[in-house]
Write a protein that holds these residues in place. Structure first.
Motif, PDB file in Angstrom:
ATOM      1  N   ARG A 269       0.866  -1.179   0.000  1.00 37.26           N
ATOM      2  CA  ARG A 269       0.000   0.000   0.000  1.00 37.26           C
ATOM      3  C   ARG A 269       0.897   1.221   0.000  1.00 37.26           C
ATOM      4  NH1 ARG A 269      -1.969   0.222   5.090  1.00 37.26           N
ATOM      5  NH2 ARG A 269      -3.790   1.500   4.583  1.00 37.26           N
ATOM      6  N   HIS A 270       0.648   2.162  -0.889  1.00 36.69           N
ATOM      7  CA  HIS A 270       1.555   3.303  -0.972  1.00 36.69           C
ATOM      8  C   HIS A 270       0.820   4.583  -1.321  1.00 36.69           C
ATOM      9  CE1 HIS A 270       1.536   3.423  -5.411  1.00 36.69           C
ATOM     10  NE2 HIS A 270       1.527   2.102  -5.361  1.00 36.69           N
ATOM     11  N   SER A 271       1.458   5.700  -1.001  1.00 33.38           N
ATOM     12  CA  SER A 271       0.925   7.006  -1.380  1.00 33.38           C
ATOM     13  C   SER A 271       1.233   7.253  -2.858  1.00 33.38           C
ATOM     14  CB  SER A 271       1.536   8.099  -0.496  1.00 33.38           C
ATOM     15  OG  SER A 271       2.943   8.128  -0.659  1.00 33.38           O
ATOM     16  N   LYS A 272       0.853   8.409  -3.332  1.00 33.26           N
ATOM     17  CA  LYS A 272       1.042   8.763  -4.742  1.00 33.26           C
ATOM     18  C   LYS A 272       2.512   8.679  -5.145  1.00 33.26           C
ATOM     19  CE  LYS A 272       0.590  12.777  -7.818  1.00 33.26           C
ATOM     20  NZ  LYS A 272       0.237  14.225  -7.864  1.00 33.26           N
ATOM     21  N   LEU A 273       2.768   8.038  -6.287  1.00 31.31           N
ATOM     22  CA  LEU A 273       4.136   8.011  -6.820  1.00 31.31           C
ATOM     23  C   LEU A 273       4.486   9.381  -7.387  1.00 31.31           C
ATOM     24  CD1 LEU A 273       4.226   4.522  -8.586  1.00 31.31           C
ATOM     25  CD2 LEU A 273       4.875   5.125  -6.254  1.00 31.31           C
ATOM     26  N   LEU A 274       5.731   9.777  -7.251  1.00 35.08           N
ATOM     27  CA  LEU A 274       6.141  11.139  -7.595  1.00 35.08           C
ATOM     28  C   LEU A 274       6.911  11.223  -8.903  1.00 35.08           C
ATOM     29  CD1 LEU A 274       7.244  12.257  -4.003  1.00 35.08           C
ATOM     30  CD2 LEU A 274       4.991  12.496  -5.103  1.00 35.08           C
ATOM     31  N   GLU A 275       7.070  10.081  -9.561  1.00 35.50           N
ATOM     32  CA  GLU A 275       7.746  10.023 -10.859  1.00 35.50           C
ATOM     33  C   GLU A 275       9.168  10.589 -10.789  1.00 35.50           C
ATOM     34  OE1 GLU A 275       5.312  11.692 -13.905  1.00 35.50           O
ATOM     35  OE2 GLU A 275       3.615  10.358 -13.484  1.00 35.50           O
ATOM     36  N   LYS A 276       9.896  10.150  -9.764  1.00 31.92           N
ATOM     37  CA  LYS A 276      11.308  10.513  -9.659  1.00 31.92           C
ATOM     38  C   LYS A 276      12.078   9.308  -9.141  1.00 31.92           C
ATOM     39  CE  LYS A 276      11.205  12.440  -4.972  1.00 31.92           C
ATOM     40  NZ  LYS A 276      11.507  13.617  -4.127  1.00 31.92           N
ATOM     41  N   LYS A 277      13.361   9.331  -9.304  1.00 34.23           N
ATOM     42  CA  LYS A 277      14.166   8.186  -8.894  1.00 34.23           C
ATOM     43  C   LYS A 277      14.268   8.090  -7.376  1.00 34.23           C
ATOM     44  CE  LYS A 277      16.954   6.842 -12.797  1.00 34.23           C
ATOM     45  NZ  LYS A 277      18.288   6.378 -13.212  1.00 34.23           N
ATOM     46  N   VAL A 278      14.376   6.845  -6.913  1.00 37.78           N
ATOM     47  CA  VAL A 278      14.570   6.576  -5.492  1.00 37.78           C
ATOM     48  C   VAL A 278      16.068   6.438  -5.235  1.00 37.78           C
ATOM     49  CG1 VAL A 278      14.160   4.959  -3.608  1.00 37.78           C
ATOM     50  CG2 VAL A 278      12.339   5.417  -5.275  1.00 37.78           C
ATOM     51  N   PHE A 313      -1.522   8.608   5.045  1.00 37.26           N
ATOM     52  CA  PHE A 313      -0.905   8.626   3.712  1.00 37.26           C
ATOM     53  C   PHE A 313      -0.867  10.043   3.145  1.00 37.26           C
ATOM     54  CE2 PHE A 313      -1.815   4.022   3.707  1.00 37.26           C
ATOM     55  CZ  PHE A 313      -0.620   3.546   3.184  1.00 37.26           C
ATOM     56  N   TYR A 314      -1.821  10.905   3.575  1.00 35.73           N
ATOM     57  CA  TYR A 314      -1.820  12.296   3.120  1.00 35.73           C
ATOM     58  C   TYR A 314      -0.570  13.036   3.577  1.00 35.73           C
ATOM     59  CZ  TYR A 314      -6.810  11.982   1.880  1.00 35.73           C
ATOM     60  OH  TYR A 314      -8.017  11.650   1.320  1.00 35.73           O
ATOM     61  N   GLU A 315       0.031  12.569   4.663  1.00 35.58           N
ATOM     62  CA  GLU A 315       1.194  13.256   5.223  1.00 35.58           C
ATOM     63  C   GLU A 315       2.421  13.193   4.309  1.00 35.58           C
ATOM     64  OE1 GLU A 315       2.006  12.176   9.313  1.00 35.58           O
ATOM     65  OE2 GLU A 315      -0.148  11.925   9.720  1.00 35.58           O
ATOM     66  N   ALA A 316       2.345  12.373   3.273  1.00 36.73           N
ATOM     67  CA  ALA A 316       3.446  12.346   2.287  1.00 36.73           C
ATOM     68  C   ALA A 316       3.593  13.703   1.619  1.00 36.73           C
ATOM     69  CB  ALA A 316       3.193  11.265   1.246  1.00 36.73           C
ATOM     70  N   GLU A 317       2.463  14.375   1.357  1.00 38.51           N
ATOM     71  CA  GLU A 317       2.446  15.744   0.834  1.00 38.51           C
ATOM     72  C   GLU A 317       3.372  15.944  -0.370  1.00 38.51           C
ATOM     73  OE1 GLU A 317       1.219  18.741   4.210  1.00 38.51           O
ATOM     74  OE2 GLU A 317       3.050  17.697   4.801  1.00 38.51           O
ATOM     75  N   ASN A 318       3.440  14.919  -1.218  1.00 34.54           N
ATOM     76  CA  ASN A 318       4.247  14.979  -2.445  1.00 34.54           C
ATOM     77  C   ASN A 318       5.737  15.223  -2.173  1.00 34.54           C
ATOM     78  OD1 ASN A 318       2.030  14.575  -4.180  1.00 34.54           O
ATOM     79  ND2 ASN A 318       1.503  16.760  -4.077  1.00 34.54           N
ATOM     80  N   GLU A 319       6.172  14.931  -0.947  1.00 35.54           N
ATOM     81  CA  GLU A 319       7.593  15.067  -0.621  1.00 35.54           C
ATOM     82  C   GLU A 319       8.316  13.730  -0.676  1.00 35.54           C
ATOM     83  OE1 GLU A 319       8.568  17.424   2.849  1.00 35.54           O
ATOM     84  OE2 GLU A 319       6.593  18.388   2.769  1.00 35.54           O
ATOM     85  N   LEU A 320       7.583  12.654  -0.465  1.00 39.62           N
ATOM     86  CA  LEU A 320       8.146  11.309  -0.535  1.00 39.62           C
ATOM     87  C   LEU A 320       7.018  10.323  -0.760  1.00 39.62           C
ATOM     88  CD1 LEU A 320       9.121  10.016   3.060  1.00 39.62           C
ATOM     89  CD2 LEU A 320       7.159  11.443   2.511  1.00 39.62           C
ATOM     90  N   VAL A 321       7.374   9.068  -0.993  1.00 43.31           N
ATOM     91  CA  VAL A 321       6.385   7.999  -1.123  1.00 43.31           C
ATOM     92  C   VAL A 321       6.366   7.210   0.177  1.00 43.31           C
ATOM     93  CG1 VAL A 321       5.751   5.888  -2.343  1.00 43.31           C
ATOM     94  CG2 VAL A 321       6.712   7.825  -3.611  1.00 43.31           C
ATOM     95  N   ILE A 322       5.181   7.028   0.728  1.00 47.23           N
ATOM     96  CA  ILE A 322       5.005   6.183   1.911  1.00 47.23           C
ATOM     97  C   ILE A 322       4.571   4.805   1.427  1.00 47.23           C
ATOM     98  CG2 ILE A 322       3.702   5.815   4.036  1.00 47.23           C
ATOM     99  CD1 ILE A 322       3.269   8.890   4.108  1.00 47.23           C
ATOM    100  N   ALA A 323       5.302   3.763   1.838  1.00 40.12           N
ATOM    101  CA  ALA A 323       4.979   2.394   1.412  1.00 40.12           C
ATOM    102  C   ALA A 323       4.753   1.518   2.635  1.00 40.12           C
ATOM    103  CB  ALA A 323       6.103   1.827   0.544  1.00 40.12           C
ATOM    104  N   ASP A 324       3.539   1.011   2.764  1.00 40.46           N
ATOM    105  CA  ASP A 324       3.162   0.112   3.862  1.00 40.46           C
ATOM    106  C   ASP A 324       3.193  -1.313   3.322  1.00 40.46           C
ATOM    107  OD1 ASP A 324       1.786  -1.496   5.690  1.00 40.46           O
ATOM    108  OD2 ASP A 324       0.411   0.112   6.275  1.00 40.46           O
ATOM    109  N   ILE A 325       4.151  -2.103   3.805  1.00 40.89           N
ATOM    110  CA  ILE A 325       4.291  -3.470   3.276  1.00 40.89           C
ATOM    111  C   ILE A 325       3.780  -4.537   4.249  1.00 40.89           C
ATOM    112  CG2 ILE A 325       6.261  -2.738   1.879  1.00 40.89           C
ATOM    113  CD1 ILE A 325       8.057  -4.310   3.836  1.00 40.89           C
TER     114      ILE A 325
END
Length: 364
Positions: A269-278, A313-325
């Motif tokens: 389960r993850h927040s919005k992907l930001l289309e940038k490299k990890v 998940f909203y707390e990601a705020e387009n700054e990072l991806v939160i991934a719940d595994i």
């Protein structure tokens, strides 16, 4: 080899003083002086795990999660917790738990996740507060080196990658011995002035007992003058979560696929992907949503954890991806870590990895 002996080895890896206040760690069931025939290492202590310990002739279970979180008013077998405790006691099986003591270790749960995912140069994400103390003592100049060395030997003076760190000031101390005193220097009833060295050392709080013992044993005075204070300095090697870098940056979807594969996660389960490299990755095994802000401050591109709620998940705020595994998935390799550690510490002893399935969550 007693339960107490094995507990001491485990506490070298994860001192119980490093556990969170809410937790219940250490020996939960059993006699610390019992001779151990074999150790079964598990993530959770459930009835099937106790049955496995009986079958494999292990009378000590080392568990990551504690079976007892709060006091029991009765033990009648009416809950799974009571049934585990009853079965363990009736079969002379001890249960030892590590939980957040191992979470806060820089060689513990999160270090293992970093190893599995290939995260390099990991550092503590949330350093534990109030873990550094300072000792100040006053010693005759002629005895300063002896006392200083004894303090270092007991574990004082470690700062990051440096050891034997101290600061000393020379001055003059004064005292007058009372009638019942037995002074090392000076005379009873007379003020004595002595050239002394003030020794300052810092230490990690769990070492205090040994350090004070060393101080009293090495100090020449009948009454040892010393001061202890707690510092706000950051402890670099104790705390929750870790953050590090990938050897080579990856696309977000490719990295999530890697995580899913390496961590045996049925779903991510993850927040919005930001289309940038990890490149920078933060991890925190178990329920880690409280560390989202810390992951953002660390400039992580992705934060791997578990038990994230809908609104968090909203707390990601387009700054990072939160991934719940998944909770189990983030901690599953902890028992491998403990088996490897104990096998190295106690070679030629029965250290067995539990084969029992303890994940309470199923996927449809």
């Amino acid at each position: 080899m007693t339960v107490r002996d094995i507990a001491k080895k485990l506490e070298e890896l994860a001192p119980l003083q490093h556990a969170e206040e809410f937790d219940n760690v250490g020996l939960l069931v059993g006699n610390p002086d019992m001779q151990v025939r074999g150790v079964l290492v598990t993530l959770d202590t459930l009835e099937n795990v106790v049955d496995e310990a009986i079958e494999k002739k292990c009378n000590l279970i080392v568990s990551f999660h504690p079976i007892l979180f709060k006091g029991l008013k009765k033990i009648t077998g009416s809950s799974y917790v009571e049934r585990v405790v009853l079965k363990a006691i009736s079969n002379d099986i001890a249960i030892y738990s590590m939980h957040t003591a191992l979470d806060n270790s820089n060689m513990g749960v999160n270090a293992k996740i970093c190893e599995v995912l290939g995260i390099k140069n990991p550092k503590i994400l949330i350093p534990k507060q109030k873990t550094i103390k300072k000792l100040v003592t006053y010693v005759p100049n002629s005895e300063a080196e002896k006392v200083r060395s004894a303090l270092f030997e007991a574990g004082a003076g470690d700062i990051g990658q440096y050891s034997n760190c101290s600061f000393s000031i020379e001055g003059t101390g004064s005292f007058k011995a009372g009638e019942d005193a037995n002074p090392t220097l000076g005379e009873i009833g007379k003020v004595h002035l002595e050239k002394e060295t003030q020794i300052n050392v810092i230490y990690s709080f769990e070492r205090e007992k040994n350090i004070l013992k060393a101080l009293f044993e090495s100090h020449p005075y009948e009454e040892v003058a010393y001061e202890i204070s707690s510092l706000d300095n950051t402890q670099q090697n104790i705390g929750m979560g870790m953050v590090g870098i990938l050897e080579q940056g990856m696309e977000e979807e490719a990295f999530l696929s890697l995580v899913k594969d390496k961590m045996n996660a049925p779903v991510v389960r993850h927040s919005k992907l930001l289309e940038k490299k990890v490149n920078t990755v933060a991890v925190l095994g178990g329920s880690g949503a409280f560390a989202i802000s810390a992951a953002k401050r660390a400039k992580a591109d992705i934060f791997i954890t578990a038990d994230v709620k809908y609104h968090q998940f909203y707390e990601a705020e387009n700054e990072l991806v939160i991934a719940d595994i998944g909770h189990f998935e983030t901690e599953q390799f902890t028992k491998d870590l403990l088996v490897d550690y104990l096998t190295k510490k106690i070679p030629n002893f029965a250290i067995i990895l539990s084969e029992s399935i303890t994940n309470p969550i199923n996927y449809f």
